[in-house]
Design a protein around this motif. Structure first.
Motif, short mmCIF file in Angstrom:
data_model
loop_
_atom_site.label_atom_id
_atom_site.label_comp_id
_atom_site.label_asym_id
_atom_site.label_seq_id
_atom_site.Cartn_x
_atom_site.Cartn_y
_atom_site.Cartn_z
N LEU A 231 33.28 28.38 43.71
CA LEU A 231 33.02 27.46 44.82
C LEU A 231 33.61 27.99 46.12
N THR A 232 34.81 28.56 46.06
CA THR A 232 35.43 29.12 47.26
C THR A 232 34.61 30.26 47.82
N THR A 233 34.15 31.15 46.94
CA THR A 233 33.36 32.30 47.39
C THR A 233 32.06 31.86 48.04
N VAL A 234 31.32 30.99 47.38
CA VAL A 234 30.01 30.58 47.89
C VAL A 234 30.14 29.83 49.21
N CYS A 257 32.52 40.94 54.94
CA CYS A 257 33.64 40.15 54.42
C CYS A 257 33.58 39.96 52.91
N THR A 258 32.42 40.15 52.32
CA THR A 258 32.28 39.89 50.88
C THR A 258 33.22 40.74 50.02
N PRO A 259 33.27 42.08 50.19
CA PRO A 259 34.16 42.87 49.31
C PRO A 259 35.64 42.48 49.41
N PRO A 260 36.24 42.42 50.63
CA PRO A 260 37.66 42.04 50.66
C PRO A 260 37.92 40.61 50.20
N ALA A 261 36.98 39.69 50.48
CA ALA A 261 37.16 38.31 50.03
C ALA A 261 37.16 38.23 48.51
N LEU A 262 36.23 38.93 47.89
CA LEU A 262 36.19 38.94 46.42
C LEU A 262 37.44 39.60 45.84
N PHE A 263 37.92 40.65 46.50
CA PHE A 263 39.14 41.32 45.99
C PHE A 263 40.32 40.36 46.03
N PHE A 266 39.86 38.01 43.14
CA PHE A 266 40.06 38.71 41.87
C PHE A 266 41.53 39.02 41.64
N ARG A 267 42.19 39.47 42.70
CA ARG A 267 43.61 39.81 42.57
C ARG A 267 44.43 38.56 42.25
N TYR A 268 44.10 37.44 42.87
CA TYR A 268 44.83 36.22 42.58
C TYR A 268 44.63 35.81 41.12
N LEU A 269 43.40 35.89 40.64
CA LEU A 269 43.15 35.57 39.22
C LEU A 269 43.92 36.52 38.31
N GLN A 270 44.03 37.79 38.72
CA GLN A 270 44.81 38.74 37.93
C GLN A 270 46.29 38.36 37.88
N VAL A 271 46.81 37.94 39.04
CA VAL A 271 48.21 37.51 39.10
C VAL A 271 48.46 36.33 38.18
N VAL A 272 47.52 35.37 38.17
CA VAL A 272 47.70 34.15 37.39
C VAL A 272 47.43 34.38 35.90
N LEU A 273 46.28 35.01 35.58
CA LEU A 273 45.85 35.11 34.19
C LEU A 273 46.46 36.28 33.44
N VAL A 274 46.80 37.35 34.14
CA VAL A 274 47.34 38.54 33.48
C VAL A 274 48.86 38.62 33.63
N ASP A 275 49.32 38.43 34.88
CA ASP A 275 50.75 38.59 35.14
C ASP A 275 51.55 37.32 34.90
N ASP A 288 52.15 40.04 48.02
CA ASP A 288 51.28 40.97 47.29
C ASP A 288 50.63 41.96 48.26
N ARG A 289 50.85 43.25 48.04
CA ARG A 289 50.34 44.26 48.98
C ARG A 289 48.81 44.32 48.97
N GLY A 290 48.22 44.24 47.80
CA GLY A 290 46.76 44.29 47.71
C GLY A 290 46.11 43.15 48.46
#
Length: 320
Positions: A231-234, A257-263, A266-275, A288-290
């Motif tokens: 929803l945020t992306t769209v 803006c699409t590539p950096p916004a998606l990154f 994605f990075r936030y989901l990685q922080v939450v779901l993986v880290d 977060d540097r990324g």
């Protein structure tokens, strides 16, 4: 029969020696200055849709930012006082000044009264514009502290609504047409961060610290994260393409803006779901540097696009 000896510690006490009194630092910690970034980043986004960049416009936005920072500080103090007993059982929040006993309830209440008086002065001496969003924010957070924070799903929705009110105050202050897609994008982004925080709490202290967590599971949080991420992306991209005053560069801005916004997402989901992060979204996003690099790229693209839109003469200086 096995005898368990008492350790002489109170529940939630780690046995660490009490920290030295730091009156100034503790009073500053009450208002959580790092969280002012929420307002500093959210309110000024309406500059892209402001009819004109004048000193009055910038002064109005500065007023809106200051009003919400003061309102937010009052809310933080009120929550710390209301939750002080429960916070003492939390591994992180037990170090907050009120929960740790370094600042008394009376002192915290006095600070809140002083900040409310400052907010009243700011509102009364501010620009001749509607200021009901900041007052609604205060009332909403009183309801949140008393009731809404204990109702699953409503709790995160209330937090997200506070961010939408910040944006709305910015629009009313500069006298611009409200961009509906941007409001939805900010609301859904705030939902994403709040749900990520709830997921981290589920893995940590659980419902013992926050009763509303009884209405969540990790699986539900994962599904909600994915839904709000989409929803945020769209809505964010739809804003750039339709609502934002970026023509004739709106489509180009959306594509860039699409590539950096998606990154960032994605990075936030990685922080939450993986880290296993997400417990302090503001601090983690800023550190977060990324995310910082991608956010800078977004700011540059949007900044250049806005300048080209408002000052077409600059486009002639760009080699074709």
């Amino acid at each position: 029969m096995r005898v368990i000896e008492s350790t002489g510690r109170l529940p939630g006490d780690s046995g660490e020696p009490p920290a030295r009194a730091r009156p100034v630092a503790d009073l500053l910690a009450l208002v959580r200055p790092a969280h002012a970034a929420k307002t500093l980043l959210v309110v000024p986004v309406v500059l892209a849709d402001a009819p004109a960049w004048t000193l009055d416009t910038l002064a109005g936005l500065a007023w809106a930012v200051g009003a919400f920072i003061l309102a937010g500080a009052c809310v933080y103090i009120g929550n710390d006082v209301a939750d002080r007993h429960r916070d003492r059982f939390h591994p992180v929040k037990r170090h907050r000044p009120v929960a740790a006993g370094r600042v008394s309830v009376r002192t915290a209440g006095l600070c809140c009264v002083v900040l409310l008086a400052l907010l009243a002065m700011v509102v009364c001496t501010g620009p001749d514009r509607p200021y009901w969003p900041v007052l609604t924010y205060l009332g909403l957070n009183v309801a949140y502290s008393r009731v809404l924070k204990h109702i699953p799903l409503i709790d995160v929705g209330t937090i997200a609504l506070g961010f939408a009110l910040r944006v709305l105050q910015g629009y009313l202050t500069v006298g611009a047409r409200v961009a509906e897609w941007l409001l939805v994008a900010v609301f859904s982004m705030a939902l994403l961060l709040a749900i990520g925080k709830r997921r981290q709490e589920l893995l940590g202290t659980g419902a013992a610290h926050r009763p509303a967590l009884r209405g969540y599971t990790v699986q539900l949080a994962d599904q909600l994260l994915l839904l709000t991420c989409v929803l945020t992306t769209v809505t964010g991209l739809m804003h750039l393409r339709t609502d934002a005053l970026l023509e004739p560069y709106g489509q180009t801005a959306m594509l860039l803006c699409t590539p950096p916004a998606l990154f960032v997402l994605f990075r936030y989901l990685q922080v939450v779901l993986v880290d296993g992060g997400g417990g302090d979204p503001v601090r983690e996003l800023l550190a977060d540097r990324g995310i910082a690099v991608a956010g800078l790229a977004l700011a540059v693209v949007l900044g250049v696009t806005i300048l080209l839109t408002r000052y077409p003469v600059l486009a002639t200086a760009i080699p074709h």
